[in-house]
Design a protein around this motif. Structure first.
Motif, PDB file in Angstrom:
ATOM      1  N   GLY A 157       0.815  -1.209   0.000  1.00  0.00           N
ATOM      2  CA  GLY A 157       0.000   0.000   0.000  1.00  0.00           C
ATOM      3  C   GLY A 157       0.846   1.256   0.000  1.00  0.00           C
ATOM      4  O   GLY A 157       0.543   2.235  -0.678  1.00  0.00           O
ATOM      5  N   VAL A 158       1.943   1.201   0.742  1.00  0.00           N
ATOM      6  CA  VAL A 158       2.826   2.368   0.859  1.00  0.00           C
ATOM      7  C   VAL A 158       3.503   2.670  -0.471  1.00  0.00           C
ATOM      8  O   VAL A 158       3.588   3.830  -0.898  1.00  0.00           O
ATOM      9  CB  VAL A 158       3.880   2.139   1.973  1.00  0.00           C
ATOM     10  CG1 VAL A 158       4.880   3.278   2.025  1.00  0.00           C
ATOM     11  CG2 VAL A 158       3.200   1.956   3.316  1.00  0.00           C
ATOM     12  N   VAL A 159       3.977   1.626  -1.174  1.00  0.00           N
ATOM     13  CA  VAL A 159       4.727   1.861  -2.415  1.00  0.00           C
ATOM     14  C   VAL A 159       3.882   1.689  -3.674  1.00  0.00           C
ATOM     15  O   VAL A 159       4.228   2.218  -4.727  1.00  0.00           O
ATOM     16  CB  VAL A 159       5.982   0.951  -2.522  1.00  0.00           C
ATOM     17  CG1 VAL A 159       6.905   1.140  -1.334  1.00  0.00           C
ATOM     18  CG2 VAL A 159       5.604  -0.513  -2.684  1.00  0.00           C
ATOM     19  N   GLY A 160       2.768   0.974  -3.587  1.00  0.00           N
ATOM     20  CA  GLY A 160       2.054   0.598  -4.799  1.00  0.00           C
ATOM     21  C   GLY A 160       0.786   1.365  -5.099  1.00  0.00           C
ATOM     22  O   GLY A 160       0.306   1.342  -6.233  1.00  0.00           O
ATOM     23  N   ILE A 161       0.220   2.026  -4.109  1.00  0.00           N
ATOM     24  CA  ILE A 161      -1.076   2.676  -4.338  1.00  0.00           C
ATOM     25  C   ILE A 161      -0.880   4.127  -4.753  1.00  0.00           C
ATOM     26  O   ILE A 161      -0.203   4.900  -4.074  1.00  0.00           O
ATOM     27  CB  ILE A 161      -1.986   2.534  -3.101  1.00  0.00           C
ATOM     28  CG1 ILE A 161      -2.435   1.074  -3.014  1.00  0.00           C
ATOM     29  CG2 ILE A 161      -3.192   3.479  -3.188  1.00  0.00           C
ATOM     30  CD1 ILE A 161      -3.280   0.738  -1.835  1.00  0.00           C
ATOM     31  N   LYS A 162      -1.462   4.449  -5.903  1.00  0.00           N
ATOM     32  CA  LYS A 162      -1.342   5.792  -6.463  1.00  0.00           C
ATOM     33  C   LYS A 162      -2.327   6.738  -5.797  1.00  0.00           C
ATOM     34  O   LYS A 162      -1.987   7.866  -5.461  1.00  0.00           O
ATOM     35  CB  LYS A 162      -1.599   5.706  -7.972  1.00  0.00           C
ATOM     36  CG  LYS A 162      -1.483   7.035  -8.677  1.00  0.00           C
ATOM     37  CD  LYS A 162      -1.367   6.935 -10.198  1.00  0.00           C
ATOM     38  CE  LYS A 162      -2.295   5.960 -10.847  1.00  0.00           C
ATOM     39  NZ  LYS A 162      -2.232   6.021 -12.325  1.00  0.00           N
ATOM     40  N   SER A 163      -3.577   6.293  -5.620  1.00  0.00           N
ATOM     41  CA  SER A 163      -4.577   7.174  -5.006  1.00  0.00           C
ATOM     42  C   SER A 163      -5.738   6.354  -4.461  1.00  0.00           C
ATOM     43  O   SER A 163      -5.947   5.209  -4.870  1.00  0.00           O
ATOM     44  CB  SER A 163      -5.114   8.179  -6.041  1.00  0.00           C
ATOM     45  OG  SER A 163      -5.826   7.514  -7.060  1.00  0.00           O
ATOM     46  N   ILE A 164      -6.453   6.968  -3.534  1.00  0.00           N
ATOM     47  CA  ILE A 164      -7.712   6.376  -3.088  1.00  0.00           C
ATOM     48  C   ILE A 164      -8.766   7.467  -3.055  1.00  0.00           C
ATOM     49  O   ILE A 164      -8.458   8.638  -2.795  1.00  0.00           O
ATOM     50  CB  ILE A 164      -7.627   5.643  -1.721  1.00  0.00           C
ATOM     51  CG1 ILE A 164      -7.556   6.612  -0.552  1.00  0.00           C
ATOM     52  CG2 ILE A 164      -6.506   4.647  -1.664  1.00  0.00           C
ATOM     53  CD1 ILE A 164      -7.908   5.945   0.767  1.00  0.00           C
ATOM     54  N   ASN A 165      -9.987   7.090  -3.364  1.00  0.00           N
ATOM     55  CA  ASN A 165     -11.112   8.020  -3.317  1.00  0.00           C
ATOM     56  C   ASN A 165     -12.144   7.385  -2.397  1.00  0.00           C
ATOM     57  O   ASN A 165     -12.813   6.430  -2.775  1.00  0.00           O
ATOM     58  CB  ASN A 165     -11.667   8.224  -4.730  1.00  0.00           C
ATOM     59  CG  ASN A 165     -12.816   9.222  -4.753  1.00  0.00           C
ATOM     60  OD1 ASN A 165     -13.078   9.904  -3.764  1.00  0.00           O
ATOM     61  ND2 ASN A 165     -13.510   9.288  -5.864  1.00  0.00           N
ATOM     62  N   GLY A 166     -12.216   7.900  -1.170  1.00  0.00           N
ATOM     63  CA  GLY A 166     -13.114   7.318  -0.178  1.00  0.00           C
ATOM     64  C   GLY A 166     -12.394   7.113   1.140  1.00  0.00           C
ATOM     65  O   GLY A 166     -11.347   7.709   1.389  1.00  0.00           O
ATOM     66  N   ASP A 167     -12.945   6.263   1.969  1.00  0.00           N
ATOM     67  CA  ASP A 167     -12.457   6.037   3.321  1.00  0.00           C
ATOM     68  C   ASP A 167     -11.274   5.057   3.326  1.00  0.00           C
ATOM     69  O   ASP A 167     -11.426   3.897   2.953  1.00  0.00           O
ATOM     70  CB  ASP A 167     -13.631   5.484   4.163  1.00  0.00           C
ATOM     71  CG  ASP A 167     -13.297   5.324   5.640  1.00  0.00           C
ATOM     72  OD1 ASP A 167     -12.102   5.278   6.002  1.00  0.00           O
ATOM     73  OD2 ASP A 167     -14.242   5.221   6.442  1.00  0.00           O
ATOM     74  N   PHE A 168     -10.115   5.524   3.758  1.00  0.00           N
ATOM     75  CA  PHE A 168      -8.916   4.677   3.875  1.00  0.00           C
ATOM     76  C   PHE A 168      -9.200   3.467   4.762  1.00  0.00           C
ATOM     77  O   PHE A 168      -8.814   2.345   4.453  1.00  0.00           O
ATOM     78  CB  PHE A 168      -7.770   5.512   4.472  1.00  0.00           C
ATOM     79  CG  PHE A 168      -6.523   4.727   4.760  1.00  0.00           C
ATOM     80  CD1 PHE A 168      -5.545   4.560   3.790  1.00  0.00           C
ATOM     81  CD2 PHE A 168      -6.312   4.158   6.018  1.00  0.00           C
ATOM     82  CE1 PHE A 168      -4.384   3.832   4.063  1.00  0.00           C
ATOM     83  CE2 PHE A 168      -5.159   3.435   6.300  1.00  0.00           C
ATOM     84  CZ  PHE A 168      -4.192   3.269   5.319  1.00  0.00           C
ATOM     85  N   TYR A 169      -9.874   3.702   5.884  1.00  0.00           N
ATOM     86  CA  TYR A 169     -10.106   2.614   6.844  1.00  0.00           C
ATOM     87  C   TYR A 169     -11.083   1.574   6.296  1.00  0.00           C
ATOM     88  O   TYR A 169     -11.039   0.403   6.702  1.00  0.00           O
ATOM     89  CB  TYR A 169     -10.584   3.177   8.184  1.00  0.00           C
ATOM     90  CG  TYR A 169      -9.545   4.095   8.787  1.00  0.00           C
ATOM     91  CD1 TYR A 169      -8.319   3.593   9.227  1.00  0.00           C
ATOM     92  CD2 TYR A 169      -9.758   5.463   8.859  1.00  0.00           C
ATOM     93  CE1 TYR A 169      -7.340   4.434   9.735  1.00  0.00           C
ATOM     94  CE2 TYR A 169      -8.782   6.319   9.376  1.00  0.00           C
ATOM     95  CZ  TYR A 169      -7.583   5.789   9.814  1.00  0.00           C
ATOM     96  OH  TYR A 169      -6.614   6.622  10.309  1.00  0.00           O
ATOM     97  N   ASN A 170     -11.933   1.979   5.363  1.00  0.00           N
ATOM     98  CA  ASN A 170     -12.793   1.019   4.674  1.00  0.00           C
ATOM     99  C   ASN A 170     -11.947  -0.015   3.944  1.00  0.00           C
ATOM    100  O   ASN A 170     -12.273  -1.208   3.921  1.00  0.00           O
ATOM    101  CB  ASN A 170     -13.706   1.756   3.689  1.00  0.00           C
ATOM    102  CG  ASN A 170     -14.699   0.838   3.030  1.00  0.00           C
ATOM    103  OD1 ASN A 170     -15.397   0.082   3.681  1.00  0.00           O
ATOM    104  ND2 ASN A 170     -14.765   0.901   1.713  1.00  0.00           N
ATOM    105  N   VAL A 171     -10.840   0.441   3.341  1.00  0.00           N
ATOM    106  CA  VAL A 171      -9.947  -0.478   2.617  1.00  0.00           C
ATOM    107  C   VAL A 171      -9.246  -1.415   3.611  1.00  0.00           C
ATOM    108  O   VAL A 171      -8.960  -2.560   3.292  1.00  0.00           O
ATOM    109  CB  VAL A 171      -8.930   0.307   1.747  1.00  0.00           C
ATOM    110  CG1 VAL A 171      -8.086  -0.646   0.905  1.00  0.00           C
ATOM    111  CG2 VAL A 171      -9.644   1.313   0.858  1.00  0.00           C
ATOM    112  N   MET A 172      -9.003  -0.945   4.816  1.00  0.00           N
ATOM    113  CA  MET A 172      -8.444  -1.808   5.861  1.00  0.00           C
ATOM    114  C   MET A 172      -9.450  -2.852   6.340  1.00  0.00           C
ATOM    115  O   MET A 172      -9.076  -3.856   6.932  1.00  0.00           O
ATOM    116  CB  MET A 172      -7.980  -0.979   7.069  1.00  0.00           C
ATOM    117  CG  MET A 172      -6.592  -0.404   6.924  1.00  0.00           C
ATOM    118  SD  MET A 172      -6.087   0.519   8.406  1.00  0.00           S
ATOM    119  CE  MET A 172      -5.796  -0.780   9.614  1.00  0.00           C
ATOM    120  N   GLY A 173     -10.744  -2.602   6.110  1.00  0.00           N
ATOM    121  CA  GLY A 173     -11.734  -3.610   6.471  1.00  0.00           C
ATOM    122  C   GLY A 173     -12.927  -3.126   7.258  1.00  0.00           C
ATOM    123  O   GLY A 173     -13.851  -3.890   7.510  1.00  0.00           O
TER     124      GLY A 173
END
Length: 194
Positions: A157-173
């Motif tokens: 996530g630190v090196v590979g993700i370019k952007s997120i649109n929405g809740d970061f913590y949602n992606v955590m679960g």
């Protein structure tokens, strides 16, 4: 806040509720994570699975709120589940590389007969990942218990993700701020009903 039961064994969901200082205990029952083929709206899939998780522990719980959740990854309208082995994890990440995908967490909160259910959607965009990056991540982090074969809070996530649109913590679960709001709403509704 009333103590809640988290119907999930996910260490990420546990951590997020701890960060939100929600008092809870974990109670997990093994449930089938399959879903009927006739579910037409893709965001209803994780809600359906979360509802089954909540139902599996409800008979053991008296007078407490139950939180259940399930997270799926969707690429080009296809649900990407958890990888079955190393090769499958590598294949999933190769498919996600350079693409946008959706992370959808379905949440069901039950309190007696009352229920709040919702799906939270976050769009995630990956940089192009090299084969070396993917195999390094899979071999070191072994993401076999994660939908989409990755965790946003880990190296990939630190090196590979370019952007997120929405809740970061949602992606955590767990879209934890929305869960806290729903718990407050549920408590408010319960108080008003007396």
């Amino acid at each position: 806040m009333q103590r809640v039961v988290l119907a999930s064994g996910s260490p990420r969901r546990k951590q997020l509720l701890e960060w939100a200082e929600v008092p809870f205990e974990v109670m997990v029952a093994n449930t089938d994570e399959s879903y009927p083929a006739n579910i037409t709206a893709i965001q209803d899939i994780p809600v359906y699975i979360a509802r089954n998780k909540a139902a599996a522990v409800q008979h053991k719980v008296k007078d407490r709120n139950i939180i259940a959740a399930d997270t799926i990854v969707v690429l080009h309208n296809e649900v990407i589940g958890k990888p079955i082995d190393r090769e499958h994890a590598i294949e999933i990440l190769q498919r996600l590389s350079g693409q946008n995908h959706l992370v959808i967490t379905g949440v069901v909160i039950k309190s007696g007969e009352k229920e709040i259910a919702f799906a939270d959607i976050t769009e995630v965009s990956f940089h192009e990942l090299t084969t070396e990056q993917i195999t390094f991540y899979v071999d070191k982090y072994k993401p076999y218990d994660k939908a989409g074969a990755y965790a946003i809070q880990e190296w990939i996530g630190v090196v590979g993700i370019k952007s997120i649109n929405g809740d970061f913590y949602n992606v955590m679960g767990l879209p934890v701020s929305r869960v806290v709001q729903a718990l407050n709403d549920l408590h408010h509704v319960s108080s008003d009903s007396f």
